[in-house]
Scaffold this motif. Structure first.
Motif, PDB file in Angstrom:
ATOM      1  N   ASP A 147      44.593  40.997  38.006  1.00 25.15           N
ATOM      2  CA  ASP A 147      43.622  40.873  38.925  1.00 25.15           C
ATOM      3  C   ASP A 147      43.677  39.743  40.106  1.00 25.15           C
ATOM      4  OD1 ASP A 147      42.626  43.461  38.133  1.00 25.15           O
ATOM      5  OD2 ASP A 147      40.971  42.439  37.101  1.00 25.15           O
ATOM      6  N   TYR A 148      44.045  38.660  39.340  1.00 20.48           N
ATOM      7  CA  TYR A 148      44.003  37.351  40.099  1.00 20.48           C
ATOM      8  C   TYR A 148      45.323  37.388  40.901  1.00 20.48           C
ATOM      9  CZ  TYR A 148      44.985  32.498  41.289  1.00 20.48           C
ATOM     10  OH  TYR A 148      45.343  31.323  41.978  1.00 20.48           O
ATOM     11  N   LEU A 149      46.465  38.055  40.558  1.00 19.35           N
ATOM     12  CA  LEU A 149      47.762  38.245  41.550  1.00 19.35           C
ATOM     13  C   LEU A 149      47.213  39.062  42.573  1.00 19.35           C
ATOM     14  CD1 LEU A 149      50.633  38.296  38.988  1.00 19.35           C
ATOM     15  CD2 LEU A 149      49.765  36.341  40.131  1.00 19.35           C
ATOM     16  N   ALA A 150      46.545  40.264  42.056  1.00 20.05           N
ATOM     17  CA  ALA A 150      46.154  41.302  43.135  1.00 20.05           C
ATOM     18  C   ALA A 150      45.326  40.523  44.416  1.00 20.05           C
ATOM     19  CB  ALA A 150      45.393  42.337  42.720  1.00 20.05           C
ATOM     20  N   GLU A 154      46.632  40.259  48.373  1.00 16.51           N
ATOM     21  CA  GLU A 154      45.987  40.709  49.473  1.00 16.51           C
ATOM     22  C   GLU A 154      45.925  39.912  50.671  1.00 16.51           C
ATOM     23  OE1 GLU A 154      41.835  41.333  48.103  1.00 16.51           O
ATOM     24  OE2 GLU A 154      42.077  43.023  46.876  1.00 16.51           O
ATOM     25  N   GLN A 155      46.152  38.492  50.517  1.00 12.17           N
ATOM     26  CA  GLN A 155      46.025  37.632  51.378  1.00 12.17           C
ATOM     27  C   GLN A 155      47.573  37.342  51.873  1.00 12.17           C
ATOM     28  OE1 GLN A 155      43.170  37.002  52.736  1.00 12.17           O
ATOM     29  NE2 GLN A 155      42.141  38.179  51.235  1.00 12.17           N
ATOM     30  N   ARG A 156      48.625  37.450  50.973  1.00  8.89           N
ATOM     31  CA  ARG A 156      49.728  36.703  51.331  1.00  8.89           C
ATOM     32  C   ARG A 156      51.054  37.845  51.017  1.00  8.89           C
ATOM     33  NH1 ARG A 156      48.776  31.627  47.202  1.00  8.89           N
ATOM     34  NH2 ARG A 156      47.189  30.753  48.282  1.00  8.89           N
ATOM     35  N   ARG A 157      52.046  37.592  51.748  1.00 11.59           N
ATOM     36  CA  ARG A 157      53.293  38.474  51.324  1.00 11.59           C
ATOM     37  C   ARG A 157      53.861  38.023  50.250  1.00 11.59           C
ATOM     38  NH1 ARG A 157      58.656  38.758  55.081  1.00 11.59           N
ATOM     39  NH2 ARG A 157      59.835  40.382  53.750  1.00 11.59           N
ATOM     40  N   TRP A 158      53.880  36.840  49.730  1.00 11.22           N
ATOM     41  CA  TRP A 158      54.620  36.351  48.277  1.00 11.22           C
ATOM     42  C   TRP A 158      53.176  35.756  47.868  1.00 11.22           C
ATOM     43  CZ3 TRP A 158      58.869  38.681  46.846  1.00 11.22           C
ATOM     44  CH2 TRP A 158      59.764  39.244  47.811  1.00 11.22           C
ATOM     45  N   LEU A 159      53.484  35.423  46.419  1.00 16.86           N
ATOM     46  CA  LEU A 159      52.430  34.785  45.787  1.00 16.86           C
ATOM     47  C   LEU A 159      51.892  33.579  46.466  1.00 16.86           C
ATOM     48  CD1 LEU A 159      53.449  35.256  41.928  1.00 16.86           C
ATOM     49  CD2 LEU A 159      51.885  36.689  43.514  1.00 16.86           C
ATOM     50  N   ALA A 160      52.905  32.590  46.901  1.00 16.62           N
ATOM     51  CA  ALA A 160      52.410  31.220  47.558  1.00 16.62           C
ATOM     52  C   ALA A 160      52.273  31.152  48.824  1.00 16.62           C
ATOM     53  CB  ALA A 160      53.329  30.085  46.878  1.00 16.62           C
ATOM     54  N   ARG A 188      47.367  49.266  37.245  1.00 14.48           N
ATOM     55  CA  ARG A 188      45.964  48.627  37.764  1.00 14.48           C
ATOM     56  C   ARG A 188      46.177  47.988  38.979  1.00 14.48           C
ATOM     57  NH1 ARG A 188      42.098  46.842  34.420  1.00 14.48           N
ATOM     58  NH2 ARG A 188      40.995  44.749  34.957  1.00 14.48           N
ATOM     59  N   SER A 189      47.291  47.730  39.598  1.00 16.13           N
ATOM     60  CA  SER A 189      47.183  47.295  40.994  1.00 16.13           C
ATOM     61  C   SER A 189      48.432  47.487  41.835  1.00 16.13           C
ATOM     62  CB  SER A 189      47.188  45.593  41.223  1.00 16.13           C
ATOM     63  OG  SER A 189      47.435  44.893  42.215  1.00 16.13           O
ATOM     64  N   GLU A 190      48.330  48.299  42.653  1.00 14.06           N
ATOM     65  CA  GLU A 190      49.427  48.761  43.472  1.00 14.06           C
ATOM     66  C   GLU A 190      49.978  47.469  44.185  1.00 14.06           C
ATOM     67  OE1 GLU A 190      50.335  51.762  47.307  1.00 14.06           O
ATOM     68  OE2 GLU A 190      48.225  51.922  46.334  1.00 14.06           O
ATOM     69  N   ALA A 191      49.355  46.623  44.799  1.00 17.63           N
ATOM     70  CA  ALA A 191      49.960  45.395  45.413  1.00 17.63           C
ATOM     71  C   ALA A 191      50.690  44.604  44.495  1.00 17.63           C
ATOM     72  CB  ALA A 191      48.787  44.440  45.733  1.00 17.63           C
ATOM     73  N   VAL A 192      50.385  44.448  43.202  1.00 17.54           N
ATOM     74  CA  VAL A 192      51.035  43.775  42.193  1.00 17.54           C
ATOM     75  C   VAL A 192      52.354  44.533  41.701  1.00 17.54           C
ATOM     76  CG1 VAL A 192      51.426  42.853  39.670  1.00 17.54           C
ATOM     77  CG2 VAL A 192      49.225  42.603  41.168  1.00 17.54           C
TER      78      VAL A 192
END
Length: 228
Positions: A147-150, A154-160, A188-192
């Motif tokens: 959920d945190y990664l998702a 939502e705000q970024r293309r990559w994690l950082a 759980r998350s389509e984005a992840v």
């Protein structure tokens, strides 16, 4: 001291997220490397001679023995700058290091370590039966982390941020270990799932997907690029 002309050699174990992190960076930077499995739990291991801390990975490169995955990866990024895996600005580097620490510390202790210890390492090392409570706690914790990664994605293309970085490879290293034994809920998350599918499709991931741990078969979808 080894001569700098020698092919780099990585002393590793297949399902260590820290070793996988270094392998991914080496492959992304197209650095040829020899892989030497170190079964450090057996009596004939020379791990302590290579690293007094008694941990893998250890990378022999440039006439040096390098230890600690984060330090190794940053060494590689500085000595082989293309493609860059750390941002040029201080704030960007801080965010990458923060997320690397999140996975190598918090995620590892809450998720990777308890699940792999109980489901994999106890079997390989013949050190007892799995503790179902530890596994259950790890499986519960991984949902919060997904959920945190998702939220990040939502705000970024990559994690950082907007570009691929060491943070992505660090996260993917941990998740790939769990995915080997099918302990990630990709629904759980389509984005992840989309992020992981993208990074999993990179050439750097090929050797990771080819891993076979004796006595522990990978999940059927583990090596599939279209797994969502």
């Amino acid at each position: 001291m080894n001569p700098p002309s020698q092919t780099p050699r990585l002393y590793h174990t297949a399902l260590s997220p820290f070793c996988r992190k270094v392998r991914l960076v080496l492959a992304e930077k197209r650095i040829e490397v020899e892989l030497a499995e170190d079964r450090y739990w057996e009596g004939n291991s020379e791990l302590l001679r290579r690293n007094p801390a008694g941990k893998v990975p250890v990378l022999r490169i440039d006439g040096r023995m390098l230890a600690e995955s984060q330090a190794i990866c940053e060494y590689l990024d500085e000595t082989v700058p293309q493609p860059p895996l750390m941002p040029a600005d201080a704030a960007g580097r801080h965010e990458v290091r923060r997320l690397c620490a999140w996975f190598d510390d918090k995620f590892y202790h809450e998720v990777t370590q308890p699940i792999l210890e109980e489901r994999v390492w106890k079997k390989i090392m013949r050190s007892g039966y799995p503790d179902s409570r530890a596994v259950k706690a790890g499986l519960k914790a991984v949902k919060d982390h997904l959920d945190y990664l998702a939220g990040l994605l939502e705000q970024r293309r990559w994690l950082a941020g907007s570009t691929l970085s060491l943070a992505d490879f660090t996260a993917a290293a941990h998740l790939s270990c769990l995915d080997y034994i099918s302990d990630v809920d990709w629904d759980r998350s389509e984005a992840v799932t989309g992020w992981y599918a993208t990074i999993k499709s990179r050439p750097a991931f090929r050797s990771i997907l080819a891993d076979q741990v004796p006595g522990i078969h990978p999940a059927p979808h583990y090596a599939e690029l279209d797994f969502g």
